[in-house]
Design an enzyme around this catalytic site. Structure first.
Site, PDB file in Angstrom:
ATOM      1  N   HIS A  96      34.456  -3.626 -15.486  1.00 20.27           N
ATOM      2  CA  HIS A  96      34.491  -4.366 -14.219  1.00 20.27           C
ATOM      3  C   HIS A  96      33.102  -4.406 -13.575  1.00 20.27           C
ATOM      4  O   HIS A  96      32.378  -3.412 -13.603  1.00 20.27           O
ATOM      5  CB  HIS A  96      35.460  -3.692 -13.240  1.00 20.27           C
ATOM      6  N   TYR A 230      41.024  -3.216  -2.871  1.00 19.68           N
ATOM      7  CA  TYR A 230      41.253  -2.215  -1.828  1.00 19.68           C
ATOM      8  C   TYR A 230      41.614  -2.968  -0.551  1.00 19.68           C
ATOM      9  O   TYR A 230      40.773  -3.708  -0.027  1.00 19.68           O
ATOM     10  CB  TYR A 230      39.987  -1.376  -1.604  1.00 19.68           C
ATOM     11  N   PRO A 324      42.006  10.261  -3.731  1.00 23.51           N
ATOM     12  CA  PRO A 324      41.640   9.351  -4.833  1.00 23.51           C
ATOM     13  C   PRO A 324      41.053   8.014  -4.394  1.00 23.51           C
ATOM     14  O   PRO A 324      40.694   7.209  -5.247  1.00 23.51           O
ATOM     15  CB  PRO A 324      42.970   9.147  -5.578  1.00 23.51           C
ATOM     16  N   LYS A 328      36.811   9.385  -7.487  1.00 27.82           N
ATOM     17  CA  LYS A 328      35.731  10.301  -7.877  1.00 27.82           C
ATOM     18  C   LYS A 328      36.194  11.541  -8.650  1.00 27.82           C
ATOM     19  O   LYS A 328      35.384  12.212  -9.290  1.00 27.82           O
ATOM     20  CB  LYS A 328      34.980  10.788  -6.625  1.00 27.82           C
ATOM     21  N   TYR A 416      30.175   4.110  -5.265  1.00 27.30           N
ATOM     22  CA  TYR A 416      31.382   3.830  -6.042  1.00 27.30           C
ATOM     23  C   TYR A 416      31.060   3.791  -7.542  1.00 27.30           C
ATOM     24  O   TYR A 416      31.746   4.427  -8.345  1.00 27.30           O
ATOM     25  CB  TYR A 416      32.001   2.498  -5.607  1.00 27.30           C
TER      26      TYR A 416
HETATM   27  C1  LIG Z   1      48.687  13.086  -9.175  1.00 28.55           C
HETATM   28  C2  LIG Z   1      47.191  12.877  -9.284  1.00 28.55           C
HETATM   29  C3  LIG Z   1      46.658  11.565  -9.281  1.00 28.55           C
HETATM   30  C4  LIG Z   1      45.279  11.372  -9.362  1.00 28.55           C
HETATM   31  N1  LIG Z   1      44.759  10.099  -9.356  1.00 28.55           N
HETATM   32  C5  LIG Z   1      43.407   9.925  -9.434  1.00 28.55           C
HETATM   33  C6  LIG Z   1      42.802   8.656  -9.414  1.00 28.55           C
HETATM   34  O1  LIG Z   1      43.488   7.661  -9.277  1.00 28.55           O
HETATM   35  N2  LIG Z   1      41.427   8.576  -9.530  1.00 28.55           N
HETATM   36  C7  LIG Z   1      40.628   9.700  -9.683  1.00 28.55           C
HETATM   37  O2  LIG Z   1      39.410   9.616  -9.841  1.00 28.55           O
HETATM   38  N3  LIG Z   1      41.172  10.909  -9.703  1.00 28.55           N
HETATM   39  C8  LIG Z   1      42.531  11.034  -9.593  1.00 28.55           C
HETATM   40  N4  LIG Z   1      43.055  12.264  -9.626  1.00 28.55           N
HETATM   41  C9  LIG Z   1      42.135  13.350  -9.841  1.00 28.55           C
HETATM   42  C10 LIG Z   1      41.802  13.517 -11.326  1.00 28.55           C
HETATM   43  O3  LIG Z   1      42.924  13.250 -12.110  1.00 28.55           O
HETATM   44  C11 LIG Z   1      41.312  14.948 -11.487  1.00 28.55           C
HETATM   45  O4  LIG Z   1      40.115  15.045 -10.741  1.00 28.55           O
HETATM   46  C12 LIG Z   1      41.073  15.357 -12.945  1.00 28.55           C
HETATM   47  O5  LIG Z   1      42.305  15.536 -13.604  1.00 28.55           O
HETATM   48  C13 LIG Z   1      40.280  16.680 -12.984  1.00 28.55           C
HETATM   49  O6  LIG Z   1      40.260  17.162 -14.287  1.00 28.55           O
HETATM   50  P1  LIG Z   1      40.223  18.734 -14.562  1.00 28.55           P
HETATM   51  O7  LIG Z   1      40.145  18.873 -16.034  1.00 28.55           O
HETATM   52  O8  LIG Z   1      39.201  19.355 -13.704  1.00 28.55           O
HETATM   53  O9  LIG Z   1      41.616  19.295 -14.007  1.00 28.55           O
HETATM   54  P2  LIG Z   1      43.101  19.017 -14.486  1.00 28.55           P
HETATM   55  O10 LIG Z   1      43.246  17.633 -15.019  1.00 28.55           O
HETATM   56  O11 LIG Z   1      43.982  19.433 -13.356  1.00 28.55           O
HETATM   57  O12 LIG Z   1      43.306  20.009 -15.712  1.00 28.55           O
HETATM   58  C14 LIG Z   1      43.480  21.391 -15.516  1.00 28.55           C
HETATM   59  C15 LIG Z   1      44.230  21.952 -16.701  1.00 28.55           C
HETATM   60  O13 LIG Z   1      44.289  23.375 -16.591  1.00 28.55           O
HETATM   61  C16 LIG Z   1      45.576  23.813 -16.967  1.00 28.55           C
HETATM   62  N5  LIG Z   1      45.809  25.125 -16.343  1.00 28.55           N
HETATM   63  C17 LIG Z   1      46.045  25.394 -15.039  1.00 28.55           C
HETATM   64  N6  LIG Z   1      46.179  26.718 -14.843  1.00 28.55           N
HETATM   65  C18 LIG Z   1      46.031  27.298 -16.052  1.00 28.55           C
HETATM   66  C19 LIG Z   1      46.066  28.654 -16.494  1.00 28.55           C
HETATM   67  N7  LIG Z   1      46.293  29.668 -15.641  1.00 28.55           N
HETATM   68  N8  LIG Z   1      45.875  28.907 -17.808  1.00 28.55           N
HETATM   69  C20 LIG Z   1      45.647  27.899 -18.688  1.00 28.55           C
HETATM   70  N9  LIG Z   1      45.611  26.591 -18.313  1.00 28.55           N
HETATM   71  C21 LIG Z   1      45.786  26.302 -17.007  1.00 28.55           C
HETATM   72  C22 LIG Z   1      46.494  22.709 -16.453  1.00 28.55           C
HETATM   73  O14 LIG Z   1      47.740  22.693 -17.127  1.00 28.55           O
HETATM   74  C23 LIG Z   1      45.669  21.462 -16.755  1.00 28.55           C
HETATM   75  O15 LIG Z   1      45.924  20.932 -18.027  1.00 28.55           O
HETATM   76  C24 LIG Z   1      44.430  12.484  -9.501  1.00 28.55           C
HETATM   77  C25 LIG Z   1      44.971  13.786  -9.502  1.00 28.55           C
HETATM   78  C26 LIG Z   1      46.332  13.992  -9.370  1.00 28.55           C
HETATM   79  C27 LIG Z   1      46.887  15.399  -9.343  1.00 28.55           C
END
Ligand SMILES: Cc1cc2nc3c(=O)[nH]c(=O)nc-3n(C[C@H](O)[C@H](O)[C@H](O)COP(=O)(O)OP(=O)(O)OC[C@H]3O[C@@H](n4cnc5c(N)ncnc54)[C@H](O)[C@@H]3O)c2cc1C
Length: 423
Positions: A96, A230, A324, A328, A416
């Site tokens: 995009h 948006y 969200p 970011k 953005y």
């Molecule tokens: C419902 C939802 C919708 C979202 N929508 C958007 C969006 O539209 N745009 C955007 O930019 N961001 C969005 N986000 C944010 C984005 O998805 C997150 O910033 C991203 O997933 C971060 O990645 P991460 O790997 O840091 O954490 P996570 O994806 O949360 O991964 C963490 C992992 O650690 C595992 N874990 C947790 N505790 C333990 C433990 N004790 N032992 C072993 N494993 C463990 C979990 O199971 C998980 O798989 C959204 C988040 C949520 C919750």
């Protein structure tokens, strides 16, 4: 078993290596969490020859189906390509050139290449990134580092200098186990345990909760627009996004505590149409289709500092979350691990610790920039429950400024589309 059936291991996918006979007991980098941050970090380290182990508490199916982000900054795209995980994204992702703002019945295109030094964004779902990274990690061909599903880390010890080095204590197949490592990286998201390993005397958390949530849907309907929309509306915020050329992702601002069951499909479509309404094109309507997923997402900002304590590093949602609206969360998580991987590789190859030493300070600077941008987008586009007509006029003035001033539009576009990894 009473029916005479014999137990057998679960069927393996064609791309999957057989489970190792035993789980590893030591490695260089122990990674908590197999979300995008943990999987990507392991992949980047693996390509540099640094051993790591990823411990993920959930199973593979859960990790691959969790609906989340979908907008990738240029830097995220570059990092995924660099680690060999970009082939499907390059084939299926939608590139995009900007976004559309709708407010006061008007439409305004924000052109990223013109305003943000040629940068573009790519639409490719987080679920697909996770699938691609898991597949690479487990494939016989790429021979990735160990990734253990169903391994829940319960505590982290040995982070500061002492006779015992760092260790992750976790449960797997009903048994308590320990993984010894040189470094621990907490990529375990907002509800993980890594953050709790920071002593109270060191940790500081800054938080804000918002008085509204998003009702997010996935629909088998071709997107109604070429770019994300948006929409600011007196009825509340709405966002039109997409996952592919046949799947739309749409969001409605709803009150906190909303039950998705109170929103039948027709009500959702009618409300979306009302919020996206255009004065110049009153007949404009969304493409409708079967809604396949409906969920309410709370909106919160949170940052925990520092992002390093001794041999523990925090990355992604484990250290910070954003509402969200600015898209970011995923991009920050990718940037954290890209910077951390470089620092670990430099330390591994030359003994230079400068990248590790500056990790927390460097990343927090970028994290707070993203926090501010996400807050700005959220408060400019949503309607608070106690919002006055004065507040609404201020929001519309700000949006009009973005639409009429190149400087204001540039500020939005640069934030953005994403800033470079380092200055
Ligand atoms: C419902 C939802 C919708 C979202 N929508 C958007 C969006 O539209 N745009 C955007 O930019 N961001 C969005 N986000 C944010 C984005 O998805 C997150 O910033 C991203 O997933 C971060 O990645 P991460 O790997 O840091 O954490 P996570 O994806 O949360 O991964 C963490 C992992 O650690 C595992 N874990 C947790 N505790 C333990 C433990 N004790 N032992 C072993 N494993 C463990 C979990 O199971 C998980 O798989 C959204 C988040 C949520 C919750």
């Amino acid at each position: 078993m009473t029916d005479g059936a014999t137990s057998r291991p679960p069927a393996r996918r064609p791309d999957e290596r057989p489970a190792a006979a035993g789980v590893p007991e030591e490695t260089t980098v122990g990674i908590i969490g197999g979300g995008p941050a943990g999987l990507l970090l392991s992949r980047l380290l693996h390509r540099a020859g640094i051993p790591s182990v990823v411990l993920e508490s959930r199973d593979r199916e859960y990790a691959e189906q969790r609906q989340r982000a979908g907008m990738l900054e240029q830097t995220t795209v570059d990092v995924l390509r660099e680690c060999g995980a970009g082939a499907r994204m390059d084939r299926e992702g939608l590139v995009h050139d900007g976004i559309e703002l709708r407010f006061d019945g008007r439409s305004q295109h924000i052109d990223f290449p013109t305003l943000a030094n040629g940068r573009r964004v790519t639409i490719y779902a987080q679920t697909e990134i996770v699938k691609d990274l898991i597949s690479l990690q487990l494939s016989e061909l790429s021979d990735g580092a160990p990734l253990i599903f169903g391994a829940e880390v319960t505590s982290v010890t040995g982070l500061t200098p002492g006779p015992e080095g760092p260790a992750l204590h976790y449960t797997y197949e009903g048994r308590e186990r320990t993984l010894h490592c040189d470094f621990v990286v907490g990529c375990d998201g907002f509800h993980g345990i890594a953050r709790t390993a920071l002593p109270d005397s060191v940790a500081r958390t800054y938080e804000r909760e918002y008085p509204f949530s998003w009702l997010g849907i996935l629909a088998d309907a071709p997107p109604s627009c070429a770019e994300l929309i948006y929409a600011h509306s007196s009825r509340g915020f709405a966002l039109h996004s997409m996952r592919s050329s046949s799947v739309s992702r749409l969001y409605l601002q709803v009150p906190n505590g909303t039950d998705p069951a109170d929103w039948p499909d027709e009500r959702i479509w009618d409300e979306l149409d009302a919020r996206f309404a255009l004065s110049a094109d009153p007949g404009w309507r969304l493409n409708r289709g079967p809604i396949t997923s409906k969920a309410v997402l709370p909106m919160r900002s949170s940052v925990t500092e520092p992002m390093r304590h001794g041999r523990l590093f925090l990355a992604g949602d484990a250290a910070h979350i954003v509402p969200p609206t600015g898209a970011k969360g995923l991009n920050l998580a990718v940037a954290d691990v890209a910077v951390l991987a470089r620092a670990l590789i430099r330390h591994h190859t030359t003994g230079d610790t400068s990248g590790l030493d500056s990790y927390s300070e460097d990343r927090l600077r970028r994290v707070w920039r993203a926090e501010h941008f996400s807050y700005f987008m959220t408060t400019t586009l949503h309607t608070s429950p106690d919002q006055s007509p004065f507040d609404t006029r201020l929001q519309l003035s700000q949006l009009d400024r973005i639409a009429s001033s190149r400087a204001a539009a540039t500020e939005l576009a640069e934030n953005y589309a994403g800033l470079a990894l380092s200055d």
